[in-house]
Design an enzyme around this catalytic site. Structure first.
Site, PDB file in Angstrom:
ATOM      1  N   HIS A   1       0.890  -1.141   0.074  1.00 19.63           N
ATOM      2  CA  HIS A   1       0.127  -0.066  -0.040  1.00 19.63           C
ATOM      3  C   HIS A   1       0.980   1.197   0.004  1.00 19.63           C
ATOM      4  O   HIS A   1       2.129   1.208  -0.044  1.00 19.63           O
ATOM      5  CB  HIS A   1      -1.075   0.010   1.336  1.00 19.63           C
ATOM      6  CG  HIS A   1      -0.199  -0.370   2.499  1.00 19.63           C
ATOM      7  ND1 HIS A   1       0.693   0.689   2.939  1.00 19.63           N
ATOM      8  CD2 HIS A   1      -0.331  -1.155   3.251  1.00 19.63           C
ATOM      9  CE1 HIS A   1       1.105  -0.062   4.202  1.00 19.63           C
ATOM     10  NE2 HIS A   1       0.565  -1.136   4.541  1.00 19.63           N
ATOM     11  N   ASP A   2       0.320   2.434   0.000  1.00 22.42           N
ATOM     12  CA  ASP A   2       1.021   3.709  -0.016  1.00 22.42           C
ATOM     13  C   ASP A   2       2.112   3.782   1.178  1.00 22.42           C
ATOM     14  O   ASP A   2       3.080   4.607   0.940  1.00 22.42           O
ATOM     15  CB  ASP A   2       0.026   4.652  -0.112  1.00 22.42           C
ATOM     16  CG  ASP A   2      -0.562   4.994  -1.494  1.00 22.42           C
ATOM     17  OD1 ASP A   2      -0.231   4.071  -2.267  1.00 22.42           O
ATOM     18  OD2 ASP A   2      -1.392   5.762  -1.412  1.00 22.42           O
TER      19      ASP A   2
ATOM     20  N   HIS B   1       3.927   1.439   2.354  1.00 19.99           N
ATOM     21  CA  HIS B   1       5.154   0.820   1.714  1.00 19.99           C
ATOM     22  C   HIS B   1       5.974   1.697   0.646  1.00 19.99           C
ATOM     23  O   HIS B   1       6.990   1.535   0.644  1.00 19.99           O
ATOM     24  CB  HIS B   1       4.852  -0.713   1.183  1.00 19.99           C
ATOM     25  CG  HIS B   1       4.327  -1.737   2.171  1.00 19.99           C
ATOM     26  ND1 HIS B   1       2.745  -2.032   1.841  1.00 19.99           N
ATOM     27  CD2 HIS B   1       4.699  -2.322   3.080  1.00 19.99           C
ATOM     28  CE1 HIS B   1       2.432  -3.160   2.916  1.00 19.99           C
ATOM     29  NE2 HIS B   1       3.717  -3.089   3.633  1.00 19.99           N
TER      30      HIS B   1
ATOM     31  N   ASP C   1       5.369   0.819  12.707  1.00 17.35           N
ATOM     32  CA  ASP C   1       5.856  -0.136  13.632  1.00 17.35           C
ATOM     33  C   ASP C   1       6.991   0.199  14.257  1.00 17.35           C
ATOM     34  O   ASP C   1       8.099  -0.235  14.044  1.00 17.35           O
ATOM     35  CB  ASP C   1       6.025  -1.589  12.704  1.00 17.35           C
ATOM     36  CG  ASP C   1       4.954  -1.956  11.942  1.00 17.35           C
ATOM     37  OD1 ASP C   1       4.086  -2.632  12.363  1.00 17.35           O
ATOM     38  OD2 ASP C   1       4.809  -1.714  10.681  1.00 17.35           O
TER      39      ASP C   1
ATOM     40  N   ILE D   1       2.091   6.613   6.998  1.00 14.31           N
ATOM     41  CA  ILE D   1       1.200   6.959   6.009  1.00 14.31           C
ATOM     42  C   ILE D   1      -0.089   6.585   6.403  1.00 14.31           C
ATOM     43  O   ILE D   1      -0.466   5.396   6.884  1.00 14.31           O
ATOM     44  CB  ILE D   1       1.621   6.265   4.728  1.00 14.31           C
ATOM     45  CG1 ILE D   1       3.036   6.762   4.372  1.00 14.31           C
ATOM     46  CG2 ILE D   1       0.721   6.953   3.448  1.00 14.31           C
ATOM     47  CD1 ILE D   1       3.314   8.224   4.198  1.00 14.31           C
TER      48      ILE D   1
HETATM   49  P1  AMP Z   1       4.979  -5.156   6.579  1.00 12.39           P
HETATM   50  O1  AMP Z   1       4.673  -5.574   5.213  1.00 12.39           O
HETATM   51  O2  AMP Z   1       3.342  -4.643   7.305  1.00 12.39           O
HETATM   52  O3  AMP Z   1       5.870  -6.205   7.291  1.00 12.39           O
HETATM   53  O4  AMP Z   1       5.575  -3.645   6.619  1.00 12.39           O
HETATM   54  C1  AMP Z   1       6.707  -3.560   5.816  1.00 12.39           C
HETATM   55  C2  AMP Z   1       7.312  -2.123   5.985  1.00 12.39           C
HETATM   56  O5  AMP Z   1       6.319  -1.153   5.881  1.00 12.39           O
HETATM   57  C3  AMP Z   1       7.604  -2.043   7.523  1.00 12.39           C
HETATM   58  O6  AMP Z   1       8.810  -1.135   7.945  1.00 12.39           O
HETATM   59  C4  AMP Z   1       6.439  -1.077   7.945  1.00 12.39           C
HETATM   60  O7  AMP Z   1       6.612  -0.378   9.220  1.00 12.39           O
HETATM   61  C5  AMP Z   1       6.053  -0.266   6.801  1.00 12.39           C
HETATM   62  N1  AMP Z   1       4.803   0.209   6.980  1.00 12.39           N
HETATM   63  C6  AMP Z   1       3.521  -0.456   7.158  1.00 12.39           C
HETATM   64  N2  AMP Z   1       2.668   0.351   7.091  1.00 12.39           N
HETATM   65  C7  AMP Z   1       2.993   1.711   6.903  1.00 12.39           C
HETATM   66  C8  AMP Z   1       2.514   3.001   7.043  1.00 12.39           C
HETATM   67  N3  AMP Z   1       0.971   3.192   7.092  1.00 12.39           N
HETATM   68  N4  AMP Z   1       3.327   3.726   6.882  1.00 12.39           N
HETATM   69  C9  AMP Z   1       4.527   3.825   6.792  1.00 12.39           C
HETATM   70  N5  AMP Z   1       5.346   2.566   6.588  1.00 12.39           N
HETATM   71  C10 AMP Z   1       4.352   1.329   6.934  1.00 12.39           C
END
Ligand code: AMP
Length: 280
Positions: A36-37, A39, A152, A178
């Site tokens: 998503h945005d 990432h 996170d 985001i």
């Molecule tokens: P995930 O795929 O959930 O393991 O997240 C991968 C990376 O994207 C991690 O570093 C998360 O902290 C980051 N991330 C997930 N959601 C967001 C968000 N809403 N805003 C910024 N970074 C994010």
């Protein structure tokens, strides 16, 4: 153009060897996909800062403490590759499980202290799984830089600690959360919310902002917290795992932001666990 996809460590090593030989900077964005945005903002930061950018997608079984959560986790690789097309990244690394955990794999990375609280206290083994896979991804990719979301925040601090403690020479960059227009922090798990739950989900962030306003007016955290939990429960949240003020650096518990601190929350809505944090 969608990025080249590599699935094995030998292929990854072969592709990155010339970059390392030329001492190019390599930025890595580790993800579990369903991009998503949030990432994509990390990808943008990596693209701006580094000569080469690798995005990884690996739904890491070892960081799921609940097998049903692992089964339900969204997997959307083709759509993810399409979303990455406009960023001009160099590689999408989507390792098979055996590339990360080959037979007889027996090593685990534990970061003590920082993982005793917040999600660490509620999700046994979660951060060992995170620290282990991130250490492996850093070493497999030969990253010089890595980009993580403040969404996170505990994970970000755990990864920073791990890299410093293990002398893995990767600069870990934290990027702002985001949000959707209604304030809900973007998350792959939001896809699991029913339409009805989705309309209620922004309540979590709204209550956190309400607490931040109360603190700024000098109100006591205890009362603000009690009121917020009551309103969340009235809005359909079934359980609040935590709603706490903690220091940015060591995640120590505070009753007011007397040093750089954030408000951290985790709460369940319609079977989905939402987490969020905001600076105070
Ligand atoms: P995930 O795929 O959930 O393991 O997240 C991968 C990376 O994207 C991690 O570093 C998360 O902290 C980051 N991330 C997930 N959601 C967001 C968000 N809403 N805003 C910024 N970074 C994010």
């Amino acid at each position: 153009m969608t990025p080249p996809v590599l699935r094995t460590l030998p292929d990854l090593r072969a592709a990155t060897a010339p970059w390392r030989a030329r001492a190019e900077s390599i930025g890595v964005v580790p993800t579990m996909g369903a991009l998503h945005d949030g990432h994509l903002s990390l990808v943008e930061a990596a693209r701006a800062a580094c000569d080469r950018v690798i995005v990884t997608i690996f739904v890491n079984p070892r960081q799921f403490n609940d097998p049903a959560d692992l089964d339900d986790y969204p997997r959307t690789e083709a759509a993810d590759a399409a979303k990455l097309a406009r960023f001009g990244i160099d590689l999408l690394y989507v390792p098979d499980a055996e590339q990360i955990y080959p037979p007889r794999f027996a090593t685990s990375v534990t970061v003590a202290g920082l993982t005793d609280v917040l999600c660490g206290a509620h999700r046994p083994g979660h951060f060992d799984g995170v620290a282990t896979v991130v250490a492996k991804l850093f070493l497999q990719t030969g990253a010089t830089d890595a980009f993580f979301g403040e969404k996170d925040f505990q994970q970000l601090q755990v990864v920073r600690r791990m890299a410093v403690d293990l002398d893995i020479p990767v600069a870990v960059h934290g990027c702002p959360t985001i949000r959707e227009i209604d304030g809900l922090a973007m998350s792959s798990r939001n896809l699991l919310l029913s339409d009805r739950a989705r309309t209620r989900a922004p309540r979590l962030h709204a209550e956190m902002e309400e607490i931040a306003r109360g603190l700024a007016q000098g109100r006591a955290f205890d009362a603000l917290r009690r009121e917020a939990v009551a309103r969340l429960e009235a809005a359909g949240f079934t359980r609040v795992d935590y709603l706490e003020i903690r220091a940015n650096d060591d995640l120590g518990l505070l009753d007011a932001p007397t040093r750089p601190a954030r408000l951290f929350a985790a709460a369940w809505l319609a079977g989905v666990r939402l987490i969020d944090n905001i600076p105070l």
